[in-house]
Motif scaffolding. Structure first.
Motif, PDB file in Angstrom:
ATOM      1  N   ASP A 174       4.034   1.159   8.820  1.00  0.00           N
ATOM      2  CA  ASP A 174       4.767   0.059   9.456  1.00  0.00           C
ATOM      3  C   ASP A 174       4.128  -1.288   9.138  1.00  0.00           C
ATOM      4  O   ASP A 174       4.817  -2.274   8.877  1.00  0.00           O
ATOM      5  CB  ASP A 174       4.825   0.265  10.973  1.00  0.00           C
ATOM      6  CG  ASP A 174       5.954   1.197  11.390  1.00  0.00           C
ATOM      7  OD1 ASP A 174       6.872   1.416  10.587  1.00  0.00           O
ATOM      8  OD2 ASP A 174       5.906   1.697  12.526  1.00  0.00           O
ATOM      9  N   SER A 175       2.795  -1.327   9.191  1.00  0.00           N
ATOM     10  CA  SER A 175       2.090  -2.571   8.892  1.00  0.00           C
ATOM     11  C   SER A 175       2.310  -2.986   7.438  1.00  0.00           C
ATOM     12  O   SER A 175       2.573  -4.157   7.137  1.00  0.00           O
ATOM     13  CB  SER A 175       0.595  -2.383   9.172  1.00  0.00           C
ATOM     14  OG  SER A 175      -0.110  -3.582   9.010  1.00  0.00           O
ATOM     15  N   ALA A 176       2.251  -2.008   6.532  1.00  0.00           N
ATOM     16  CA  ALA A 176       2.463  -2.294   5.111  1.00  0.00           C
ATOM     17  C   ALA A 176       3.910  -2.690   4.830  1.00  0.00           C
ATOM     18  O   ALA A 176       4.177  -3.591   4.023  1.00  0.00           O
ATOM     19  CB  ALA A 176       2.071  -1.078   4.269  1.00  0.00           C
ATOM     20  N   ARG A 177       4.874  -2.017   5.478  1.00  0.00           N
ATOM     21  CA  ARG A 177       6.289  -2.333   5.266  1.00  0.00           C
ATOM     22  C   ARG A 177       6.591  -3.773   5.689  1.00  0.00           C
ATOM     23  O   ARG A 177       7.339  -4.486   5.013  1.00  0.00           O
ATOM     24  CB  ARG A 177       7.172  -1.368   6.053  1.00  0.00           C
ATOM     25  CG  ARG A 177       7.238   0.026   5.467  1.00  0.00           C
ATOM     26  CD  ARG A 177       7.981   0.961   6.386  1.00  0.00           C
ATOM     27  NE  ARG A 177       9.415   0.676   6.402  1.00  0.00           N
ATOM     28  CZ  ARG A 177      10.153   0.618   7.504  1.00  0.00           C
ATOM     29  NH1 ARG A 177       9.604   0.773   8.685  1.00  0.00           N
ATOM     30  NH2 ARG A 177      11.443   0.399   7.417  1.00  0.00           N
ATOM     31  N   ALA A 178       6.021  -4.183   6.811  1.00  0.00           N
ATOM     32  CA  ALA A 178       6.253  -5.549   7.271  1.00  0.00           C
ATOM     33  C   ALA A 178       5.772  -6.549   6.222  1.00  0.00           C
ATOM     34  O   ALA A 178       6.462  -7.534   5.915  1.00  0.00           O
ATOM     35  CB  ALA A 178       5.545  -5.783   8.603  1.00  0.00           C
ATOM     36  N   ALA A 179       4.595  -6.284   5.651  1.00  0.00           N
ATOM     37  CA  ALA A 179       4.072  -7.176   4.612  1.00  0.00           C
ATOM     38  C   ALA A 179       4.934  -7.124   3.356  1.00  0.00           C
ATOM     39  O   ALA A 179       5.206  -8.148   2.725  1.00  0.00           O
ATOM     40  CB  ALA A 179       2.628  -6.804   4.287  1.00  0.00           C
ATOM     41  N   MET A 180       5.367  -5.920   2.993  1.00  0.00           N
ATOM     42  CA  MET A 180       6.195  -5.761   1.798  1.00  0.00           C
ATOM     43  C   MET A 180       7.485  -6.564   1.930  1.00  0.00           C
ATOM     44  O   MET A 180       7.895  -7.257   0.989  1.00  0.00           O
ATOM     45  CB  MET A 180       6.511  -4.277   1.584  1.00  0.00           C
ATOM     46  CG  MET A 180       7.374  -3.982   0.363  1.00  0.00           C
ATOM     47  SD  MET A 180       7.779  -2.224   0.215  1.00  0.00           S
ATOM     48  CE  MET A 180       8.974  -2.052   1.569  1.00  0.00           C
ATOM     49  N   ALA A 206      -0.283   1.515   1.172  1.00  0.00           N
ATOM     50  CA  ALA A 206       0.294   1.849   2.479  1.00  0.00           C
ATOM     51  C   ALA A 206      -0.543   2.866   3.256  1.00  0.00           C
ATOM     52  O   ALA A 206      -0.222   3.164   4.401  1.00  0.00           O
ATOM     53  CB  ALA A 206       1.712   2.388   2.295  1.00  0.00           C
ATOM     54  N   ASN A 207      -1.602   3.381   2.640  1.00  0.00           N
ATOM     55  CA  ASN A 207      -2.486   4.334   3.317  1.00  0.00           C
ATOM     56  C   ASN A 207      -3.878   4.235   2.712  1.00  0.00           C
ATOM     57  O   ASN A 207      -4.129   4.782   1.639  1.00  0.00           O
ATOM     58  CB  ASN A 207      -1.946   5.767   3.171  1.00  0.00           C
ATOM     59  CG  ASN A 207      -2.901   6.812   3.747  1.00  0.00           C
ATOM     60  OD1 ASN A 207      -3.950   6.494   4.287  1.00  0.00           O
ATOM     61  ND2 ASN A 207      -2.539   8.075   3.617  1.00  0.00           N
ATOM     62  N   PRO A 208      -4.825   3.550   3.375  1.00  0.00           N
ATOM     63  CA  PRO A 208      -6.154   3.366   2.801  1.00  0.00           C
ATOM     64  C   PRO A 208      -7.022   4.615   2.762  1.00  0.00           C
ATOM     65  O   PRO A 208      -8.112   4.581   2.192  1.00  0.00           O
ATOM     66  CB  PRO A 208      -6.786   2.307   3.721  1.00  0.00           C
ATOM     67  CG  PRO A 208      -5.646   1.622   4.378  1.00  0.00           C
ATOM     68  CD  PRO A 208      -4.615   2.694   4.559  1.00  0.00           C
ATOM     69  N   ASP A 209      -6.586   5.730   3.361  1.00  0.00           N
ATOM     70  CA  ASP A 209      -7.392   6.950   3.300  1.00  0.00           C
ATOM     71  C   ASP A 209      -7.614   7.365   1.853  1.00  0.00           C
ATOM     72  O   ASP A 209      -6.709   7.269   1.021  1.00  0.00           O
ATOM     73  CB  ASP A 209      -6.705   8.094   4.039  1.00  0.00           C
ATOM     74  CG  ASP A 209      -6.779   7.950   5.552  1.00  0.00           C
ATOM     75  OD1 ASP A 209      -7.525   7.077   6.026  1.00  0.00           O
ATOM     76  OD2 ASP A 209      -6.087   8.712   6.255  1.00  0.00           O
ATOM     77  N   LEU A 249      -6.128   5.724  -5.059  1.00  0.00           N
ATOM     78  CA  LEU A 249      -5.526   4.980  -6.164  1.00  0.00           C
ATOM     79  C   LEU A 249      -5.833   3.490  -6.039  1.00  0.00           C
ATOM     80  O   LEU A 249      -6.121   2.822  -7.037  1.00  0.00           O
ATOM     81  CB  LEU A 249      -4.012   5.209  -6.180  1.00  0.00           C
ATOM     82  CG  LEU A 249      -3.549   6.661  -6.346  1.00  0.00           C
ATOM     83  CD1 LEU A 249      -2.024   6.710  -6.481  1.00  0.00           C
ATOM     84  CD2 LEU A 249      -4.193   7.312  -7.552  1.00  0.00           C
ATOM     85  N   ALA A 250      -5.764   2.968  -4.817  1.00  0.00           N
ATOM     86  CA  ALA A 250      -6.071   1.549  -4.620  1.00  0.00           C
ATOM     87  C   ALA A 250      -7.525   1.251  -4.973  1.00  0.00           C
ATOM     88  O   ALA A 250      -7.835   0.215  -5.573  1.00  0.00           O
ATOM     89  CB  ALA A 250      -5.788   1.155  -3.169  1.00  0.00           C
ATOM     90  N   ARG A 251      -8.414   2.177  -4.639  1.00  0.00           N
ATOM     91  CA  ARG A 251      -9.830   2.001  -4.983  1.00  0.00           C
ATOM     92  C   ARG A 251     -10.013   1.982  -6.498  1.00  0.00           C
ATOM     93  O   ARG A 251     -10.751   1.139  -7.038  1.00  0.00           O
ATOM     94  CB  ARG A 251     -10.660   3.127  -4.360  1.00  0.00           C
ATOM     95  CG  ARG A 251     -12.148   3.041  -4.664  1.00  0.00           C
ATOM     96  CD  ARG A 251     -12.922   4.143  -3.979  1.00  0.00           C
ATOM     97  NE  ARG A 251     -12.570   5.468  -4.470  1.00  0.00           N
ATOM     98  CZ  ARG A 251     -13.119   6.603  -4.006  1.00  0.00           C
ATOM     99  NH1 ARG A 251     -14.009   6.559  -3.042  1.00  0.00           N
ATOM    100  NH2 ARG A 251     -12.757   7.763  -4.510  1.00  0.00           N
ATOM    101  N   TYR A 265      -4.618  -4.047   1.549  1.00  0.00           N
ATOM    102  CA  TYR A 265      -4.675  -2.927   2.495  1.00  0.00           C
ATOM    103  C   TYR A 265      -4.144  -3.334   3.866  1.00  0.00           C
ATOM    104  O   TYR A 265      -4.406  -4.452   4.325  1.00  0.00           O
ATOM    105  CB  TYR A 265      -6.115  -2.446   2.664  1.00  0.00           C
ATOM    106  CG  TYR A 265      -6.754  -1.887   1.418  1.00  0.00           C
ATOM    107  CD1 TYR A 265      -6.659  -0.538   1.111  1.00  0.00           C
ATOM    108  CD2 TYR A 265      -7.483  -2.712   0.560  1.00  0.00           C
ATOM    109  CE1 TYR A 265      -7.267  -0.011  -0.022  1.00  0.00           C
ATOM    110  CE2 TYR A 265      -8.095  -2.199  -0.578  1.00  0.00           C
ATOM    111  CZ  TYR A 265      -7.984  -0.845  -0.861  1.00  0.00           C
ATOM    112  OH  TYR A 265      -8.590  -0.331  -1.986  1.00  0.00           O
ATOM    113  N   PHE A 266      -3.460  -2.384   4.548  1.00  0.00           N
ATOM    114  CA  PHE A 266      -2.896  -2.685   5.857  1.00  0.00           C
ATOM    115  C   PHE A 266      -3.211  -1.619   6.907  1.00  0.00           C
ATOM    116  O   PHE A 266      -2.800  -1.736   8.050  1.00  0.00           O
ATOM    117  CB  PHE A 266      -1.381  -2.892   5.729  1.00  0.00           C
ATOM    118  CG  PHE A 266      -1.058  -4.088   4.889  1.00  0.00           C
ATOM    119  CD1 PHE A 266      -0.953  -5.339   5.453  1.00  0.00           C
ATOM    120  CD2 PHE A 266      -0.919  -3.965   3.514  1.00  0.00           C
ATOM    121  CE1 PHE A 266      -0.705  -6.450   4.666  1.00  0.00           C
ATOM    122  CE2 PHE A 266      -0.665  -5.078   2.723  1.00  0.00           C
ATOM    123  CZ  PHE A 266      -0.552  -6.319   3.298  1.00  0.00           C
TER     124      PHE A 266
END
Length: 290
Positions: free
Chosen positions: A85-91, A167-170, A186-188, A199-200
């Motif tokens: 939800d946090s990432a979608r809002a930013a997107m 969308a998921n920092p794990d 992948l982000a790392r 990250y969100f």
């Protein structure tokens, strides 16, 4: 140094609200943990509020459905705040542009569903990488594959100067007895290659802001010192709690079970050595939430 406790009830009367991680704490992706469910039910019976704070890339309504499907009872929590939800809002505010390259499985494409909490959202459209203005990553295409398979795409994206919304920092998650890669891996990798990742979820501030809004919506306005964050991720749950200056309960029998020699409870000496190596200071530690 961390205090090892035997049960949540030993300390729960000090807190008015819990921010509780899901995967590894309340369930294993397949089935709920009965002890954790009972502990949260007992806490809510005293008037405390439970906000499930998860790095799932999904919207909260989809997480709620998933919980019901695997048998997590609705009376052990009050609200849900998701990284998705946090990432979608930013997107939808356009942080990575309108034309985006999507990384994830087919079921994760619901990240593009319309969102009501953003005024005047941009029109976000998935496109091939060659046409993209940015990247949206909900997770690997194949969670069992080495993240390095994305290096060719990431090299091209970095050269184009694309930002990656994670969308998921794990980094990893345990589904039953099997470990899978998450979007954070992948982000790392993209950051290590010189790209820019946004990250969100935990341990970053946006998801805690969302969790506090969810708590306020329940009619519960509390001071940070009366919130306890619970989780098994040293680099996400505990690091996030430390960054927000709130107390934390580390579940050592989750992702770090091997490193802390946890069965029922962790080996105290090994636990302390592990926390020192990780430069982490959870307020409390328990083997499993109960």
């Amino acid at each position: 140094m961390t205090q090892i406790i035997e049960s949540l009830s030993e300390i729960s009367d000090r807190y008015e609200a819990l921010f509780v991680d899901l995967w590894g704490c309340v369930h294993n992706g397949i089935t709920p943990f009965p002890g954790a469910v009972s502990a949260l039910q007992a806490y809510r019976a005293t008037g405390g509020k439970v906000v499930l704070v998860t790095n799932s890339p999904r919207a909260r309504d989809r997480v709620e459905k998933q919980l019901a499907q695997i048998g997590v009872p609705a009376d052990c929590w009050d609200a849900i705040a998701t990284s998705g939800d946090s990432a979608r809002a930013a997107m939808f505010r356009g942080v990575v542009g309108e034309k985006v390259y999507f990384i994830g499985q087919d079921g994760d494409r619901k990240i593009f569903d319309p969102i009501r909490i953003v005024e005047n959202p941009v029109n976000v459209t998935p496109v091939p990488l060659e046409e993209a203005e940015g990247i949206v990553c909900a997770g690997p295409f194949d969670p069992t594959a080495d993240p390095d398979v994305m290096r060719p795409d990431f090299l091209y994206a970095k050269q184009k100067g694309l930002k990656l919304l994670c969308a998921n920092p794990d980094i990893v998650v345990d589904r039953g007895d099997h470990r899978e890669w998450c979007a954070g891996a992948l982000a790392r990798l993209y950051s290590e290659m010189g790209g820019e990742s946004l990250y969100f979820g935990k341990p970053h501030p946006p998801i805690y802001d969302l969790a506090l809004r969810r708590l306020t919506a329940l009619g519960k306005v509390v001071d940070s010192e009366t919130i306890l964050a619970i989780g098994d991720g040293i680099l996400t749950d505990i690091a996030g709690a430390m960054g927000e200056d709130i107390d934390s309960l580390f579940i050592s029998g989750g992702l770090s079970a091997a490193e802390t020699k946890t069965s029922h409870q962790p080996d105290e000496t090994i636990l302390r050595d592990y926390l020192e190596r990780e430069k982490s200071s959870p307020t409390y530690t328990i083997g499993h939430l109960r």
